[in-house]
Design an enzyme around this catalytic site. Sequence first.
Site, PDB file in Angstrom:
ATOM      1  CE  LYS A   1      -4.867  71.280  50.484  1.00 61.39           C
ATOM      2  NZ  LYS A   1      -4.939  70.482  51.722  1.00 61.39           N
TER       3      LYS A   1
ATOM      4  N   GLY B   1      -8.520  72.057  60.509  1.00 56.65           N
ATOM      5  CA  GLY B   1      -9.022  70.839  59.879  1.00 56.65           C
ATOM      6  C   GLY B   1      -9.578  71.014  58.476  1.00 56.65           C
TER       7      GLY B   1
ATOM      8  CB  THR C   1      -9.347  77.741  58.939  1.00 59.15           C
ATOM      9  OG1 THR C   1      -8.184  78.262  59.591  1.00 59.15           O
ATOM     10  CG2 THR C   1     -10.173  78.864  58.350  1.00 59.15           C
TER      11      THR C   1
ATOM     12  N   GLY D   1      -8.050  71.177  55.557  1.00 59.11           N
ATOM     13  CA  GLY D   1      -7.416  70.293  54.572  1.00 59.11           C
ATOM     14  C   GLY D   1      -7.882  68.856  54.724  1.00 59.11           C
ATOM     15  CB  CYS D   2      -8.374  66.699  57.740  1.00 59.41           C
ATOM     16  SG  CYS D   2      -6.767  66.964  58.483  1.00 59.41           S
TER      17      CYS D   2
HETATM   18  N1  LIG Z   1     -10.711  81.232  54.566  1.00 54.44           N
HETATM   19  C1  LIG Z   1     -11.183  80.390  53.642  1.00 54.44           C
HETATM   20  N2  LIG Z   1     -12.305  80.660  52.948  1.00 54.44           N
HETATM   21  C2  LIG Z   1     -12.786  79.803  52.022  1.00 54.44           C
HETATM   22  N3  LIG Z   1     -12.203  78.636  51.722  1.00 54.44           N
HETATM   23  C3  LIG Z   1     -11.077  78.299  52.366  1.00 54.44           C
HETATM   24  C4  LIG Z   1     -10.497  79.152  53.364  1.00 54.44           C
HETATM   25  N4  LIG Z   1      -9.375  78.532  53.865  1.00 54.44           N
HETATM   26  C5  LIG Z   1      -9.277  77.356  53.206  1.00 54.44           C
HETATM   27  N5  LIG Z   1     -10.276  77.202  52.290  1.00 54.44           N
HETATM   28  C6  LIG Z   1     -10.520  76.053  51.427  1.00 54.44           C
HETATM   29  O1  LIG Z   1     -10.385  74.901  52.249  1.00 54.44           O
HETATM   30  C7  LIG Z   1      -9.782  73.828  51.543  1.00 54.44           C
HETATM   31  C8  LIG Z   1      -8.508  73.404  52.256  1.00 54.44           C
HETATM   32  O2  LIG Z   1      -7.490  74.318  51.901  1.00 54.44           O
HETATM   33  P1  LIG Z   1      -6.246  74.720  52.774  1.00 54.44           P
HETATM   34  O3  LIG Z   1      -5.295  75.372  51.832  1.00 54.44           O
HETATM   35  O4  LIG Z   1      -6.706  75.507  53.967  1.00 54.44           O
HETATM   36  O5  LIG Z   1      -5.743  73.328  53.238  1.00 54.44           O
HETATM   37  P2  LIG Z   1      -4.650  72.974  54.294  1.00 54.44           P
HETATM   38  O6  LIG Z   1      -3.703  74.099  54.468  1.00 54.44           O
HETATM   39  O7  LIG Z   1      -4.098  71.662  53.908  1.00 54.44           O
HETATM   40  O8  LIG Z   1      -5.489  72.804  55.602  1.00 54.44           O
HETATM   41  P3  LIG Z   1      -4.919  72.537  57.079  1.00 54.44           P
HETATM   42  O9  LIG Z   1      -4.603  73.916  57.599  1.00 54.44           O
HETATM   43  O10 LIG Z   1      -6.075  71.891  57.753  1.00 54.44           O
HETATM   44  O11 LIG Z   1      -3.712  71.673  56.945  1.00 54.44           O
HETATM   45  C9  LIG Z   1      -9.571  74.357  50.123  1.00 54.44           C
HETATM   46  O12 LIG Z   1     -10.675  74.017  49.326  1.00 54.44           O
HETATM   47  C10 LIG Z   1      -9.485  75.876  50.325  1.00 54.44           C
HETATM   48  O13 LIG Z   1      -9.819  76.588  49.163  1.00 54.44           O
HETATM   49  C1  LIG Z   2      -3.797  64.503  63.326  1.00 47.80           C
HETATM   50  C2  LIG Z   2      -3.743  65.686  62.429  1.00 47.80           C
HETATM   51  N1  LIG Z   2      -3.716  65.472  61.085  1.00 47.80           N
HETATM   52  C3  LIG Z   2      -3.666  66.526  60.239  1.00 47.80           C
HETATM   53  C4  LIG Z   2      -3.641  67.812  60.710  1.00 47.80           C
HETATM   54  C5  LIG Z   2      -3.528  68.985  59.737  1.00 47.80           C
HETATM   55  O1  LIG Z   2      -4.487  69.908  59.910  1.00 47.80           O
HETATM   56  C6  LIG Z   2      -3.670  67.997  62.115  1.00 47.80           C
HETATM   57  N2  LIG Z   2      -3.648  69.239  62.677  1.00 47.80           N
HETATM   58  N3  LIG Z   2      -3.723  66.913  62.937  1.00 47.80           N
END
Ligand SMILES: Nc1ncnc2c1ncn2[C@@H]1O[C@H](COP(=O)(O)OP(=O)(O)OP(=O)(O)O)[C@@H](O)[C@H]1O
Ligand SMILES: Cc1ncc(CO)c(N)n1
Length: 274
Positions: A175, A210, A208, A212-213
């Site tokens: 990602k 959540g 932003t 990733g979830c």
């Molecule tokens: N600012 C943004 N604009 C468009 N798409 C985004 C943006 N931020 C994240 N994404 C998309 O959201 C999805 C999750 O990616 P991200 O890398 O943010 O996950 P993550 O870091 O695991 O999330 P979290 O912060 O919830 O743990 C991917 O498809 C990514 O391309």
């Molecule tokens: C419970 C839980 N799972 C995953 C994430 C990652 O975004 C979070 N902030 N909280």
Amino acid sequence: MKVKKALTIAGSDSGGGAGIQADIKTFQELGVYGMSVLTAVTSQNTLGVQAVYPLPPEAAARQIQSIGEDIGTDAVKTGMLFDAAVIKSVARSISSFGWEKVVVDPVMIAKGGTSLLQKEAIAALKEDLLPLAMVVTPNIPEAEELTGMAIKTEEEKKEAARVLHRLGASHVVMKGGHDEDVEKAVDILFDGENFFYFTSPRIQTKNTHGTGCTFSSAIAAELAKGHSVYNAVSTAKQFIQAAIEDSIQIGNGHGPTNHWAFGRRNQLGGKALE
Ligand SMILES: Nc1ncnc2c1ncn2[C@@H]1O[C@H](COP(=O)(O)OP(=O)(O)OP(=O)(O)O)[C@@H](O)[C@H]1O
Ligand SMILES: Cc1ncc(CO)c(N)n1
């Protein structure tokens, strides 16, 4: 009526934007019946994680058993697992029911920096859970932890995907949400042979929480419905794009994404919500 079912094995986010709550909302929006196995309870809001209360590993095993022995599931997604004992217990339970459509979101650290996975659990994630994954969805820092590589360039991202595939995940989605210097949010899917790019405009917002979830549970929901991994990732990308574009302004920190945006926009012929 007959429905497709999806199960999330993850932690609770009291603020409702990430974790189990994000997963269930996503399942519901994509038309699959959602079930949950809790691994931990977090006290959390848009400002960060205030406390983590892990559940014992038997609690996860017992909840999975209750679902597996009666209801079954069409797809599984794992999120926050917190420690090695929970990871091993979850991996054993998934194997015992023979569930194949498994999406592993290797959650490690919440946005504010709180650890959602103990450092010593990374080995268990690699050895016990990755071999069961039909899809693994690391962000760049998570991919760096899992592979031990520093990942900056596109070639390094592809190499990390190859390493994760070798560790046993049949598909890897790298990602690109954390590449803050680029104009686009690019996710790269590797199926063991080919790389596929999913690109969308990067949205400038602090809401932003959540992402990733939501993204990984959308993949699981689409797999549950019988779609291919490629099509599941493609829909998940559209789902998360709409959810971030119409993100929700609540609390004083990072607000959550909008889980109903994708479905409502489709009803409105693609228009953004007010
Ligand atoms: N600012 C943004 N604009 C468009 N798409 C985004 C943006 N931020 C994240 N994404 C998309 O959201 C999805 C999750 O990616 P991200 O890398 O943010 O996950 P993550 O870091 O695991 O999330 P979290 O912060 O919830 O743990 C991917 O498809 C990514 O391309
Ligand atoms: C419970 C839980 N799972 C995953 C994430 C990652 O975004 C979070 N902030 N909280």
